[in-house]
Design an enzyme around this catalytic site. Sequence first.
Site, PDB file in Angstrom:
ATOM      1  N   ASN A  62     -65.377 -12.770 -29.629  1.00  0.00           N
ATOM      2  CA  ASN A  62     -65.586 -11.951 -28.424  1.00  0.00           C
ATOM      3  C   ASN A  62     -65.681 -12.804 -27.159  1.00  0.00           C
ATOM      4  O   ASN A  62     -65.458 -12.304 -26.054  1.00  0.00           O
ATOM      5  CB  ASN A  62     -66.877 -11.139 -28.537  1.00  0.00           C
ATOM      6  CG  ASN A  62     -66.898 -10.200 -29.732  1.00  0.00           C
ATOM      7  OD1 ASN A  62     -67.939  -9.968 -30.316  1.00  0.00           O
ATOM      8  ND2 ASN A  62     -65.744  -9.666 -30.106  1.00  0.00           N
ATOM      9  N   ASN A  64     -64.018 -15.049 -25.632  1.00  0.00           N
ATOM     10  CA  ASN A  64     -62.901 -15.396 -24.752  1.00  0.00           C
ATOM     11  C   ASN A  64     -62.580 -14.316 -23.732  1.00  0.00           C
ATOM     12  O   ASN A  64     -61.746 -14.523 -22.850  1.00  0.00           O
ATOM     13  CB  ASN A  64     -61.647 -15.711 -25.581  1.00  0.00           C
ATOM     14  CG  ASN A  64     -61.069 -14.473 -26.256  1.00  0.00           C
ATOM     15  OD1 ASN A  64     -61.761 -13.484 -26.464  1.00  0.00           O
ATOM     16  ND2 ASN A  64     -59.798 -14.540 -26.608  1.00  0.00           N
ATOM     17  N   ILE A 102     -72.920   5.953 -31.444  1.00  0.00           N
ATOM     18  CA  ILE A 102     -72.884   7.110 -30.542  1.00  0.00           C
ATOM     19  C   ILE A 102     -72.827   8.423 -31.321  1.00  0.00           C
ATOM     20  O   ILE A 102     -73.159   9.477 -30.777  1.00  0.00           O
ATOM     21  CB  ILE A 102     -71.677   7.008 -29.576  1.00  0.00           C
ATOM     22  CG1 ILE A 102     -71.757   8.043 -28.464  1.00  0.00           C
ATOM     23  CG2 ILE A 102     -70.365   7.139 -30.348  1.00  0.00           C
ATOM     24  CD1 ILE A 102     -72.973   7.931 -27.586  1.00  0.00           C
ATOM     25  N   ASP A 123     -62.888   1.262 -28.711  1.00  0.00           N
ATOM     26  CA  ASP A 123     -61.668   0.693 -29.262  1.00  0.00           C
ATOM     27  C   ASP A 123     -61.191   1.412 -30.515  1.00  0.00           C
ATOM     28  O   ASP A 123     -60.389   0.873 -31.269  1.00  0.00           O
ATOM     29  CB  ASP A 123     -61.869  -0.799 -29.574  1.00  0.00           C
ATOM     30  CG  ASP A 123     -62.963  -1.027 -30.628  1.00  0.00           C
ATOM     31  OD1 ASP A 123     -63.597  -0.038 -31.036  1.00  0.00           O
ATOM     32  OD2 ASP A 123     -63.156  -2.179 -31.042  1.00  0.00           O
ATOM     33  N   ALA A 127     -64.299   7.492 -32.541  1.00  0.00           N
ATOM     34  CA  ALA A 127     -65.416   7.526 -31.593  1.00  0.00           C
ATOM     35  C   ALA A 127     -64.986   8.140 -30.270  1.00  0.00           C
ATOM     36  O   ALA A 127     -65.752   8.872 -29.637  1.00  0.00           O
ATOM     37  CB  ALA A 127     -65.958   6.117 -31.367  1.00  0.00           C
ATOM     38  N   CYS A 179     -46.050   2.472 -54.186  1.00  0.00           N
ATOM     39  CA  CYS A 179     -45.366   1.557 -55.107  1.00  0.00           C
ATOM     40  C   CYS A 179     -45.196   0.179 -54.475  1.00  0.00           C
ATOM     41  O   CYS A 179     -45.239  -0.841 -55.166  1.00  0.00           O
ATOM     42  CB  CYS A 179     -44.016   2.133 -55.534  1.00  0.00           C
ATOM     43  SG  CYS A 179     -42.920   2.542 -54.170  1.00  0.00           S
ATOM     44  N   CYS A 439     -54.902  23.415 -27.297  1.00  0.00           N
ATOM     45  CA  CYS A 439     -55.711  22.289 -27.780  1.00  0.00           C
ATOM     46  C   CYS A 439     -56.873  22.815 -28.615  1.00  0.00           C
ATOM     47  O   CYS A 439     -57.624  23.686 -28.161  1.00  0.00           O
ATOM     48  CB  CYS A 439     -56.233  21.466 -26.598  1.00  0.00           C
ATOM     49  SG  CYS A 439     -57.373  20.147 -27.084  1.00  0.00           S
TER      50      CYS A 439
END
Length: 626
Positions: A62, A64, A102, A123, A127, A179, A439
């Site tokens: 993390n 960087n 969360i 990410d 969530a 397979c 939706c």
Amino acid sequence: MAVARDTFNRRSLGPSLNASIKESCVLMVGAGGIGCELLKNLASTGFGEIHIVDLDTIDLSNLNRQFLFRHEHIGKSKALVAKEAAQKFNPNVQIVAHHANIKDTQFNVEWFRRFKVVFNALDNLDARRHVNRMCLAADVPLIESGTTGFNGQVQVIKKGVTACYDCTTKETPKTFPVCTIRSTPSQPIHCIVWAKSYLLNEIFGTSEDQAALDSTENDDNASEIAELKKESEALRQIRESVGTEQFSQMLFNKVFHKDIIRLRSMQDMWKSREAPTPLEYKTLIDQASEALSRKGEILKDGQRVWTLEENLVVFNDSLDRLSKRMLKLLAARGADLPKPTINFDKDDEDTLDFVAAAANLRSHIFGIDSKSRFDIKQMAGNIIPAIATTNAIVAGLSVLQSFKVLKGEYDRTREIFLTPFAPQRLLGTDRPRPPNLDCPVCGAYNTSVYVDLSRATLSDLVEDFVRLELGYGEKEFAVNSDAGLLYDPDETDNLEKTLSELGIKQNGFVTIVDEADEDTFINVVLNVQEAKLANKPIKGHEVDRAPEIPRKPKKVAPAENNGVGQANGKRAADGEPIANDHRRRKADGLELPSIKKIKTSAAAGKDDVVIIDDDAGTGAIEILDD
């Protein structure tokens, strides 16, 4: 005379907006790449109270791009460390950190209602969908953001005003034929999927979790499906030896020796490809004595590709760690609770080590190149490497959009797409899309219901609440939960069961689907809030007022094309322009539209200034092209 800390904010934002920011309580979900940049921005801007929710701990990889964290923070809670680091940017801001998931029941709809704005910096799709649903139920604006490598996106979501996160279909993880995964792997990803979605689940998870395997039976793979079921049964027997000294060797011999010998016996399978080579546990463990003495060093080095012997050492060590975890879970399990499971998480070192070592051992057997643990983490977690600059840009854009949300100017918000390799412009914008009437999430009527889960039955919900309080009367309807269909006119077996027996829990969702042909209600989504009730076991959120549930619009048959209307921006016969259908490129939940056309300013000379054609009428953007 000392200058007030927010003097320049007040000058640039205006007194009214600046005051609104200082009084706002906002929620940020996720304290990773985008979250660190976003939290820094929120604190610097002066938002009065900021809540952070993140379950993860800080990993070496993390550092960087998640610049609130340092090496000494490795292993600590992201939320708690981010709070401490961001507080230094602005001591006047109150930051509250929650080291939690969360989706935990403590973060219910009532809790979400306290916030002026919610920022998503997550990410994973699951969530994101959950937060989207909770914000719609609480009627709180959500600013959704995401990055995929160099690309990024920011979207404002407001119930009834804009499209929500689920208004468009998102890509699902790629599946692989069973397979190929079980018998004829040819790429590292095949071995990684086998270790993650098959082997880990069979030993520590649930054998039914075959989401990454295409188990559709046909003439080509029917025998392999049957063999898979036999092997699952054998693995379940090995599972019973978890925690014993023989456990690791038993599992190794089964999947890396006996199963490979069985595959080699299918001679027709290897006529056009090299046959796999089984491994001998005793031979390999004798060769691994030097690697075993360096176990700690090997486990810390996730960037290097491990040798065959090193993979065996990591395989045994990760199995030992996972076995101890499973035994603790079993000891703590209540008598009436299901058997505990351990599932793969890219940030869980135990499961990641197991998947990496098992995948590499299998790769060696089939003559496939091995991968480092770092590479396997990216591939197993469906991760595209994050770019720090992309995170910073997207975080800044999220805060800029929040200013419009706080002022209630949803018509001025924009969906923004960061596309640095597009030939024309860095940032593409689009007007917010309207809600999708079809939706299943935001196209429904959302309300809360208080339920005494200890005694409320499905019959109480159907007869007393849906028919009487919601006003369905004699209508025919269906009741669904995340687990599936609970009730419809032909499915009444569950009526006497309690809602808890049917899997309904605090903070869960129940959907009512009106099956009438005329005067049809739109779907109703009930958010379940557990409560101890004295009289009826179920009551609505607004007990004094019957809800006004909208009706589904009648679908109008499309008019026949008379050939007058034209595309490509030309006008139809009635003088109205035909809207452009922006093509959107999808990547890991991001939707990236095609870039709008640009016009070169003739007055500016050759290529000095490019003026972007802004159809919103908010002014052109100038890009100096040196």
